[in-house]
Design a protein around this motif. Structure first.
Motif, short mmCIF file in Angstrom:
data_model
loop_
_atom_site.label_atom_id
_atom_site.label_comp_id
_atom_site.label_asym_id
_atom_site.label_seq_id
_atom_site.Cartn_x
_atom_site.Cartn_y
_atom_site.Cartn_z
N TYR A 204 4.96 8.37 0.59
CA TYR A 204 4.60 7.25 -0.27
C TYR A 204 3.48 6.49 0.44
N LEU A 205 2.25 6.73 0.00
CA LEU A 205 1.07 6.13 0.64
C LEU A 205 0.12 5.60 -0.44
N PRO A 206 0.41 4.42 -0.98
CA PRO A 206 -0.44 3.87 -2.04
C PRO A 206 -1.79 3.39 -1.50
N GLY A 207 -2.74 3.29 -2.42
CA GLY A 207 -4.06 2.78 -2.05
C GLY A 207 -4.75 3.66 -1.04
N LYS A 208 -5.32 3.05 -0.05
CA LYS A 208 -6.07 3.80 0.97
C LYS A 208 -5.29 3.95 2.26
N THR A 209 -3.98 3.73 2.20
CA THR A 209 -3.18 3.90 3.43
C THR A 209 -3.00 5.38 3.71
N ASN A 210 -2.76 5.68 4.97
CA ASN A 210 -2.43 7.04 5.37
C ASN A 210 -1.27 6.97 6.35
N ALA B 60 -1.51 1.12 10.09
CA ALA B 60 -0.60 0.05 10.51
C ALA B 60 -0.03 -0.69 9.30
N ASP B 61 -0.74 -0.65 8.16
CA ASP B 61 -0.26 -1.35 6.98
C ASP B 61 0.40 -0.42 5.96
N ALA B 62 0.65 0.83 6.34
CA ALA B 62 1.34 1.76 5.43
C ALA B 62 2.75 1.25 5.17
N PRO B 63 3.21 1.34 3.92
CA PRO B 63 4.56 0.86 3.63
C PRO B 63 5.62 1.71 4.31
N ILE B 64 6.73 1.07 4.59
CA ILE B 64 7.91 1.75 5.12
C ILE B 64 8.82 1.97 3.92
N ALA B 65 8.86 3.22 3.44
CA ALA B 65 9.66 3.59 2.27
C ALA B 65 10.78 4.51 2.74
N LEU C 272 2.44 -0.48 18.43
CA LEU C 272 3.19 0.52 17.68
C LEU C 272 3.30 0.14 16.21
N ASP C 273 2.29 -0.55 15.69
CA ASP C 273 2.33 -1.00 14.30
C ASP C 273 2.25 0.16 13.32
N GLY C 274 1.55 1.20 13.66
CA GLY C 274 1.51 2.42 12.87
C GLY C 274 2.18 3.52 13.68
N TRP C 275 2.39 4.68 13.08
CA TRP C 275 3.02 5.77 13.82
C TRP C 275 2.19 6.15 15.04
#
Length: 134
Positions: free
Chosen positions: A67-73, A77-82, A33-36
């Motif tokens: 808020y999805l900087p760089g190549k995150t979507n 799993a590495d998308a920031p939690i804002a 469950l690292d990403g949604w």
């Protein structure tokens, strides 16, 4: 039951506390469950307890800005939690009563569906980004 709204600092503190515990094998980790994710049927909801919210009480309509900087979507799993951005601004904070892991949960609603979503909280991913202008 009403919960106080947690800011990024409080969420980081909770995450650090949870992550400092010795890892315990637990049924809540059967599905990564690292990403949604859509909440898996294998997750026993009875072992989760709500401990807080990221929803601001005085906000009439939370923003849908992401808020999805760089190549995150959204699914990364590495998308920031804002906490002040979508979907975090609609989340409750839940704790596993067996192992102490933290999760964010919210209900995604579309025209013809409702999907309960869940994501594990990792303290290193939490970013204190100011609320976007509406």
């Amino acid at each position: 039951m009403s919960f106080d709204c947690l800011d990024a600092t409080a969420l980081i503190d909770l995450a650090r506390r949870a992550e400092s515990k010795a890892p315990v094998p637990c049924a809540c980790t059967k599905t990564p469950l690292d990403g949604w994710q859509s909440q898996p049927l294998s997750l026993d909801e009875t072992q989760l307890r709500e401990i807080g919210t990221l929803m601001l009480k005085d906000e009439l309509e939370p923003t849908f800005a992401e808020y999805l900087p760089g190549k995150t979507n959204y699914w990364s799993a590495d998308a920031p939690i804002a906490p002040r951005y979508f979907p975090y601004n609609r989340c409750a904070v839940w704790e596993c009563s067996v192992c102490g892991r933290l999760y964010l949960r919210y209900t995604e609603g579309g025209g013809y569906f409702v999907d309960r979503r869940i994501r594990a909280v990792h303290g290193a991913l939490i970013e204190d980004i100011p609320r976007p202008e509406s």
